[in-house]
Write a protein that holds these residues in place. Structure first.
Motif: not given
Length: 91
Positions: A73-75, A84-90
């Motif tokens: 799995k890669q993110l 601070e997290l801005i966004k996460q994509d798979v």
């Protein structure tokens, strides 16, 4: 009272413009160049993941783009230098 079509279109246009403005160009960096705050946030929030690639924004926003991997799995995660997290994509 209902909003007219032009008001709705204006809101949609502004949202689209905001998305365009948020796109950054990134340059690849060494993982040890990533902010300590970001690395700590990743170790706290992504247990078992390894940072395999690191990038920093060329727009001097202090924003990082990191590719994380755990087994198959890669993110792709985006962080401010503060951690601070801005966004996460798979990926």
């Amino acid at each position: 009272m209902a909003l007219g079509g032009s008001a709705g279109e204006s809101i949609a246009h502004n949202a689209q413009q905001l998305n365009i403005n948020q796109k950054n160009n990134y340059r690849k960096i060494k993982i040890d160049e990533v902010s300590a705050n970001v690395l700590k946030a990743i170790s706290d929030n992504y247990i078992g993941y390894t940072v395999i690639e690191a990038y920093i924004s060329e727009e001097e926003t202090g924003e990082y783009k990191l590719v994380l991997k755990k087994e198959e799995k890669q993110l792709v995660v985006y962080y401010k230098s503060s951690g601070e997290l801005i966004k996460q994509d798979v990926k």
